[in-house]
Motif scaffolding. Structure first.
Motif, mmCIF file in Angstrom:
data_model
loop_
_atom_site.group_PDB
_atom_site.id
_atom_site.type_symbol
_atom_site.label_atom_id
_atom_site.label_comp_id
_atom_site.label_asym_id
_atom_site.label_seq_id
_atom_site.Cartn_x
_atom_site.Cartn_y
_atom_site.Cartn_z
ATOM 1 N N LYS A 174 0.865 -1.330 0.022
ATOM 2 C CA LYS A 174 0.092 0.132 -0.206
ATOM 3 C C LYS A 174 1.117 1.260 0.112
ATOM 4 O O LYS A 174 0.515 2.388 -0.628
ATOM 5 C CB LYS A 174 -1.044 0.004 1.136
ATOM 6 N N ALA A 177 2.192 1.714 -3.462
ATOM 7 C CA ALA A 177 1.068 2.095 -4.330
ATOM 8 C C ALA A 177 0.549 3.411 -4.013
ATOM 9 O O ALA A 177 0.414 4.362 -5.241
ATOM 10 C CB ALA A 177 -0.318 1.194 -4.103
ATOM 11 N N LYS A 178 0.741 4.017 -2.940
ATOM 12 C CA LYS A 178 0.560 5.368 -2.552
ATOM 13 C C LYS A 178 1.705 6.251 -3.120
ATOM 14 O O LYS A 178 1.104 7.506 -3.659
ATOM 15 C CB LYS A 178 0.570 5.686 -1.049
ATOM 16 N N TYR A 181 0.748 6.707 -6.635
ATOM 17 C CA TYR A 181 -0.400 7.405 -6.952
ATOM 18 C C TYR A 181 -0.082 8.966 -6.807
ATOM 19 O O TYR A 181 -0.689 9.857 -7.649
ATOM 20 C CB TYR A 181 -1.345 7.242 -5.800
ATOM 21 N N PHE A 405 -7.186 7.560 -3.863
ATOM 22 C CA PHE A 405 -6.346 6.652 -3.831
ATOM 23 C C PHE A 405 -7.140 5.308 -3.146
ATOM 24 O O PHE A 405 -7.215 4.232 -3.361
ATOM 25 C CB PHE A 405 -4.999 6.800 -3.063
ATOM 26 N N ASP A 406 -7.709 5.794 -2.019
ATOM 27 C CA ASP A 406 -8.237 4.707 -1.174
ATOM 28 C C ASP A 406 -9.564 3.818 -1.824
ATOM 29 O O ASP A 406 -9.597 2.490 -1.648
ATOM 30 C CB ASP A 406 -9.092 5.260 0.159
ATOM 31 N N TRP A 409 -7.468 1.442 -4.357
ATOM 32 C CA TRP A 409 -6.614 0.471 -3.437
ATOM 33 C C TRP A 409 -7.629 -0.697 -2.919
ATOM 34 O O TRP A 409 -7.544 -1.729 -3.115
ATOM 35 C CB TRP A 409 -5.924 1.047 -2.537
ATOM 36 N N TYR A 412 -8.896 -2.563 -5.655
ATOM 37 C CA TYR A 412 -7.832 -3.727 -6.165
ATOM 38 C C TYR A 412 -7.503 -4.812 -5.134
ATOM 39 O O TYR A 412 -7.302 -5.990 -5.844
ATOM 40 C CB TYR A 412 -6.390 -2.773 -6.500
ATOM 41 N N GLN A 413 -7.703 -4.555 -4.214
ATOM 42 C CA GLN A 413 -7.692 -5.937 -3.316
ATOM 43 C C GLN A 413 -8.737 -6.656 -3.132
ATOM 44 O O GLN A 413 -8.641 -8.146 -3.080
ATOM 45 C CB GLN A 413 -7.714 -5.390 -1.517
ATOM 46 N N PHE A 428 -4.165 -0.518 -9.726
ATOM 47 C CA PHE A 428 -4.440 -0.370 -8.542
ATOM 48 C C PHE A 428 -4.478 1.224 -8.192
ATOM 49 O O PHE A 428 -4.658 1.544 -6.810
ATOM 50 C CB PHE A 428 -3.428 -0.966 -7.491
ATOM 51 N N ILE A 429 -4.569 2.059 -9.168
ATOM 52 C CA ILE A 429 -4.879 3.496 -8.736
ATOM 53 C C ILE A 429 -5.816 3.668 -10.039
ATOM 54 O O ILE A 429 -5.694 3.212 -11.343
ATOM 55 C CB ILE A 429 -3.565 4.384 -8.802
ATOM 56 N N GLN A 544 -3.169 0.825 -15.716
ATOM 57 C CA GLN A 544 -3.639 2.035 -14.866
ATOM 58 C C GLN A 544 -4.500 2.704 -15.685
ATOM 59 O O GLN A 544 -5.414 3.741 -15.221
ATOM 60 C CB GLN A 544 -2.403 2.964 -14.466
#
Length: 558
Positions: A174, A177-178, A181, A405-406, A409, A412-413, A428-429, A544
């Motif tokens: 995470k 990934a952030k 982002y 972002f949240d 993410w 994606y999870q 994931f973004i 993406q």
């Protein structure tokens, strides 16, 4: 994604977005109908032609190019302010060879957004394996154009954001990934503010309005259209804006009718997993060759375990120092189209047996070795095939989904849990995070203008469900193609291909079925050009955004 309809329906969009039909009405009232300024077509150097075509194709291109007419049409940058800044749209025309039986003008678009269509009348005629271009040019003038922001039309190129740091082997955390982002936000803000007045006018609706200016400049009461991929979205919007201007329209690999990047990602992830199940069944039937299991379920479990193992212990090879083969590689190799199954399955077999830290197995070595030399500097007159700035601007000006972002993410999870083999190949973004201009939402309109859409039952870039959703939104007929190859009806030698020319010649709707590109029957790996598999997989790494971009990606990389 919303569109305005041609003269009566207002657009639901921010201030400054044109109401459909406004510019056309304004120019007509002022007596300034658009005019195409025809001029001599540019001459390409031999160096450029050698990069554009195989040696045996150059003479054919030259002969067709000698028949081609080239021009430009001036259009408003902002159709809400038709007297303001003007931009130039580059146009080509390859006149019908049988003028006595000519049916009209047929505009072509190859997809994108950001793809050049300037040479498409010629290159489509040269696509002999499909055959439609040559047939259609007998009775139609073929019309090519570079959309605003692309090629020889007025364009703006955002500053190069530079090479993003690679997040490293999967699985991505995470925190990593952030960081991706945050870099995406920064790059999108810099791009979007580079020439905001121009970039916020890069929308599919404005490209459709430009296309109608071309129609008027050609002095055609109606226009036919063949669009592939994003070209289907352009066609759907054009048909909604200007239904009375449509003669006949075919859309191959149809876009989703309501545009949101999160919906794109969800639909494509589901389609990827569906097609992976077909790959697993195909490999199970050939278990003696691949050894992953004799049933589809066994193959799926084997590859799921392999992905987890490669995430824990990625493999590297001493003679491929720039490559890391991790869990996301397993996901990507499992996400290939059927024409690549023999190659992908053979590579997966080699990877499972290979010793990390040693030399690469022969097939992997051949597929992922860099080409000799750097290819040299491209010729200065090489035409632009794709403009990434236009691509990014169109998607981000039209994406109405969440960009935080949240949300991305969390989605994606969920995909990782739902699709244990292929989920890691998804994004994931939101690649439009940080884009500084508001989304310009539009709405498609149902009408009776002639339309056929070909939907591919197992493809990923434009899942079959989207074709049926588009039909429910705007009407038209649907040809169901039983393959997983994006745009194959317009581009490949299949049983489906002749239906396109038949429709444009007769206007009869097509609600039938056809096979499309058949599944491979042999495990023999087709002859490889350098890095064929790497290129095949690379189209899947840019998850993406829907059609590839400049955004940082992860997984198989060099």
């Amino acid at each position: 994604m919303a569109i305005a309809a041609s003269t009566a329906v207002p657009v639901a969009a921010p201030a400054g977005t044109a109401v459909a039909g406004t510019a056309v009405a304004a120019t007509a009232a002022a007596g300034t109908a658009p005019k195409i300024e025809w001029k001599a077509c540019r001459a390409f150097s031999e160096a450029a032609l050698k990069q554009m075509f195989a040696a045996g194709q150059i003479a054919e291109f030259k002969a067709l190019w000698a028949r081609t007419e080239c021009g430009t049409v001036s259009v408003p940058l902002d159709y809400g302010a038709p007297s303001g800044r003007k931009i130039s749209i580059a146009v080509t025309r390859l006149k019908a060879t049988d003028q006595a039986r000519r049916l009209g003008s047929l505009a072509l678009n190859p997809g994108g957004p950001g793809g050049s269509g300037y040479l498409m009348p010629v290159t489509y005629v040269m696509l002999h394996r499909n055959g439609n271009g040559e047939k259609l040019n007998q009775r139609y003038d073929l019309i090519g154009f570079d959309p605003r922001g692309v090629g020889y039309s007025t364009k703006v190129d955002c500053p190069d954001p530079g090479q993003a740091p690679d997040p490293g082997p999967s699985p991505i955390t995470k925190v990593e990934a952030k960081q991706v982002y945050d870099r995406t936000v920064k790059a999108n803000q810099a791009c979007g503010n580079h020439d905001p007045a121009f970039l916020r006018q890069l929308t599919t609706a404005n490209v459709a309005r430009d296309l109608d200016q071309i129609r008027q400049g050609l002095r055609q009461r109606t226009l036919s259209f063949l669009g592939i991929s994003w070209g289907t979205w352009l066609g759907a919007i054009y048909r909604s804006l200007f239904p009375a201007s449509v003669q006949r329209m075919w859309l191959d690999s149809t876009a989703i009718p309501e545009f949101r990047l999160d919906t794109f990602e969800a639909g494509r992830a589901k389609a990827t997993d569906r097609n992976f199940s077909r790959l697993a069944a195909w490999m199970a039937e050939r278990n003696a060759t691949y050894g992953f299991g004799s049933t589809a379920a066994q193959v799926e479990r084997s590859l799921a375990r392999m992905r987890v193992a490669f995430n824990a212990h990625p493999k590297t090879f001493t003679d491929l120092p720039d490559w890391v083969f991790d869990g996301v590689f397993i996901a990507l190799a499992s996400s290939t189209t059927s024409r690549d199954w023999p190659l992908a399955a053979a590579v997966l077999r080699e990877l499972r047996q290979a010793q990390s830290g040693a030399n690469a197995p022969p097939l992997i070595k051949k597929a992922f070795s860099p080409p000799p030399g750097d290819g040299g500097t491209p010729p200065s007159d090489l035409p632009e095939e794709f403009n990434p700035t236009m691509h990014q601007a169109v998607f981000c000006n039209e994406d109405t989904g969440p960009r935080d972002f949240d949300s991305a993410w969390a989605a994606y999870q969920k995909r990782l849990r739902r699709y244990p083999v292929t989920g890691e190949a998804s994004g994931f973004i939101n690649n439009c995070a940080g884009w500084p201009h508001p989304a310009q939402a539009v709405k498609l309109r149902r009408n009776n203008a002639s339309l056929v859409m070909s939907g591919h039952r197992y493809e990923v870039p434009s899942p079959y469900e989207w074709t049926r959703q588009m039909q429910a939104s705007i009407g038209g007929s649907v040809l169901t193609v039983g393959d997983d190859i994006h745009g194959s009806t317009a581009g490949e030698d299949t049983d489906c291909a002749p239906r396109i020319a038949a429709y444009f010649f007769t206007g009869r709707p097509d609600n039938g079925r056809c096979q499309g590109v058949p599944l491979p029957t042999s495990t023999e790996v087709p002859p490889l050009t350098v890095t064929d598999l790497a290129r095949s997989l690379a189209q899947h790494t840019s998850k993406q955004n829907p059609y590839a971009s400049n955004a940082p990606t992860r997984g198989v990389h060099s």
